[in-house]
Design an enzyme around this catalytic site. Structure first.
Site, PDB file in Angstrom:
ATOM      1  N   ASP A 101      30.189   7.545  53.829  1.00  7.72           N
ATOM      2  CA  ASP A 101      31.506   7.189  53.315  1.00  7.72           C
ATOM      3  C   ASP A 101      31.758   5.700  53.503  1.00  7.72           C
ATOM      4  O   ASP A 101      31.110   5.031  54.322  1.00  7.72           O
ATOM      5  CB  ASP A 101      32.598   7.994  54.031  1.00  7.72           C
ATOM      6  CG  ASP A 101      32.570   9.469  53.659  1.00  7.72           C
ATOM      7  OD1 ASP A 101      31.999   9.797  52.598  1.00  7.72           O
ATOM      8  OD2 ASP A 101      33.096  10.290  54.441  1.00  7.72           O
ATOM      9  N   CYS A 126       0.837  -1.203   0.000  1.00 10.58           N
ATOM     10  CA  CYS A 126       0.000   0.000   0.000  1.00 10.58           C
ATOM     11  C   CYS A 126       0.869   1.248   0.000  1.00 10.58           C
ATOM     12  O   CYS A 126       1.813   1.369   0.788  1.00 10.58           O
ATOM     13  CB  CYS A 126      -0.913  -0.017   1.224  1.00 10.58           C
ATOM     14  SG  CYS A 126      -1.920   1.468   1.410  1.00 10.58           S
ATOM     15  N   CYS A 175      -0.209   3.156   3.794  1.00 10.32           N
ATOM     16  CA  CYS A 175       0.194   2.562   5.085  1.00 10.32           C
ATOM     17  C   CYS A 175       1.497   1.783   4.991  1.00 10.32           C
ATOM     18  O   CYS A 175       2.005   1.300   6.014  1.00 10.32           O
ATOM     19  CB  CYS A 175      -0.922   1.676   5.637  1.00 10.32           C
ATOM     20  SG  CYS A 175      -1.131   0.099   4.782  1.00 10.32           S
TER      21      CYS A 175
END
Length: 531
Positions: free
Chosen positions: A347, A108, A111
């Site tokens: 830490d 197509c 599409c």
């Protein structure tokens, strides 16, 4: 959606008596034959013809190309009108049905094969499906092949811009040619359903039926991405600046993308669309939005970082909280990966004790959502590790809003610490009183020397909410300092002053040299993830 349309959709999916064919035949009888022939001549597929004429997508998506062609042929008398040459007849018949054509179906021009359910897969193999249920079956096989557990799904579709451009051109062509005819305003409006929406609506019911769950706003997404080689090549060769170039034609303004049409009259069918010989490449990706598993962690080692710490390909510390938790959560969720988030950090040489620190594990594309029982098993597994470096508590599956709440609450949260401190003189009773009397003390901290290599040199004002000194029996120069501070306060620097970069400090308050020997976090107060 009306009761009638709902009934129609149900009939399409479950009917064995050809009810959908009758509905299409009735709809097709009212279409203008000459306009249908014109669209077919421009290689517009039957599904796009129905779509452009606003015929419900739930009907034609479930009908095979052979039957669709039969319906449109009867309505438009295609056989009688296209007998000019055997080649032209073959082109028309092969448009939508490989069963009726001796060769490969034409793609197509609008599409690009999307609504024909023709596409090239990831292995570049041509796949041709008759209708939506066939295509949905292939999608479901992929979902189940990835072992996803789902309670619902959202279908997402991405299409090449060439589809929108070609549709605009065919609409302009039809308007220029047929706008004066009575049927045009009634049946061929600009408000028709788009290719993307037509595909999504066509696929929803079959996917619901095959997956056994409903389509909704869901954290599980099925994404179909279509790309077309011709469109990609045109974009690369012309560049974005040329993609929206417009030209004047004899019948008005016609959109033109280089490579998709030539200049000229919009009514000239040969100048409208570039015919494509191949359908799109389609990629199917199944994914789940991240899930969050959170709780509080405790860290008992002074040699474990919060996250992976690697410098110059050398690992620092014996492990990380991130790995010890995340690598035990990920396998149970069967996800692709994880990220670790915490309410602040300590830490590597600082323990996290007391109530623990709030954290989240963000699991990407989890195929299994753990139950309460599974989460308890996770917690037990982490807490039973032989290393005993980290423990977790109050583990649970959380919604995605918790991540935002954790970030928003960082500035307001408070932390409590216990620090082992040495000072250069003997501690006095006045020192205990001087420290404990300070409430909501404002401290100005210039970026510490130890983090200048990774943080901007700024002055930050922080608050020490309260402090108290706990004496150590048999020691005159050592004590435990308990304090509660605003988030982001550098505790080590607050004790020793960091060469005057933090003021005031414990050293300046006591008028002597002060050093911190050990530090533990004992509480992180936040409104979320509390016990």
């Amino acid at each position: 959606m009306t009761d009638e349309s709902t009934k129609t959709k149900t009939t399409v999916v479950n009917s064995d008596d050809g009810g959908e064919m009758k509905l299409l035949e009735l709809a097709a009888q009212d279409l203008p034959p000459h306009a249908i022939k014109d669209l077919i001549h421009h290689q517009v597929c039957v599904r796009c013809i129905f779509r452009l004429f606003n015929i419900h997508e739930g009907i034609y998506a479930m009908v095979s190309p052979t039957n669709l062609y039969s319906i449109i042929e009867k309505a438009a008398d295609v056989e009688e009108s296209v007998t000019k040459s055997s080649e032209e007849t073959q082109d028309v018949k092969s448009l939508n049905s490989s069963q009726e054509s001796k060769g490969k179906s034409n793609i197509c021009s609008v599409c690009l094969g999307v609504l024909q359910f023709n596409y090239h897969d990831e292995k570049d193999m041509l796949v041709e499906k008759d209708h939506a249920e066939d295509f949905a079956t292939a999608v479901v096989e992929s979902v189940k092949g990835n072992c996803h557990e789902i309670s619902g799904f959202t279908l997402e579709v991405s299409l090449p811009t060439l589809i929108t451009e070609n549709e605009h051109l065919i609409m302009s062509y039809m308007k220029n040619k047929y706008a004066s005819e009575a049927w045009f305003q009634e049946k061929f409006s600009s408000e028709h359903i788009s290719v993307k929406d037509a595909l999504k609506l066509s696929m929803t019911l079959p996917l619901e039926k095959l997956l056994g769950v409903k389509s909704s706003v869901s954290d599980f997404r099925i994404r179909l991405t279509y790309e077309h080689v011709d469109a990609t090549s045109a974009e690369k060769s012309t560049g974005k600046n040329q993609s929206n170039k417009r030209i004047k034609s004899g019948n008005g303004l016609v959109k033109c993308t280089n490579g998709t049409m030539q200049g000229g009259d919009a009514s000239d069918s040969n100048s409208l669309l570039r015919k494509v010989g191949q359908p799109c490449h389609m990629t199917l990706v199944c994914s789940r939005a991240p899930i969050y598993i959170g709780g509080r962690y405790l860290k008992f080692s002074r040699n474990v970082s919060q996250t992976r710490w690697i410098i110059d390909d050398e690992r620092k510390g014996e492990a990380s909280v991130e790995e010890l938790i995340g690598e035990n959560v990920l396998p149970i969720c069967n996800g692709d990966g994880y990220k670790f988030h915490a309410a602040g950090r300590e830490d590597i040489d600082v323990r996290m004790l007391g109530s623990g620190r709030p954290f989240l594990i963000e699991v990407q594309n989890a195929r299994h959502i753990p139950s309460e029982v599974s989460v308890k098993e996770m917690e037990k597994k982490i807490n039973s590790l032989e290393s005993n470096l980290v423990r977790v508590k109050h583990l649970k599956v959380l919604d995605n809003q918790v991540w935002s709440l954790m970030r928003e609450g960082e500035a307001e949260k408070q932390k409590q610490y216990a620090a082992l401190v040495w000072i250069s003189r003997d501690i006095k009773d006045d020192d205990l009183l001087a420290v404990s009397s300070l409430k909501d003390l404002k401290v100005l901290q210039r970026t510490p020397v130890r983090v200048l290599h990774r943080r901007s040199p700024l002055d930050r004002e922080k608050i020490i909410h309260w402090m108290k000194i706990e004496e150590i029996a048999g020691s005159s120069q050592y004590f435990l300092l308990h304090l509660c501070t605003q988030a982001g306060t550098y505790i080590k620097e607050f004790v020793h002053g960091d060469l005057g970069r933090t003021h005031p400090s414990i050293g300046s308050i006591l008028g002597c040299r002060a050093e911190i020997l050990q530090l533990d976090v004992t509480d992180v107060k936040m409104d979320i993830l509390n016990e």
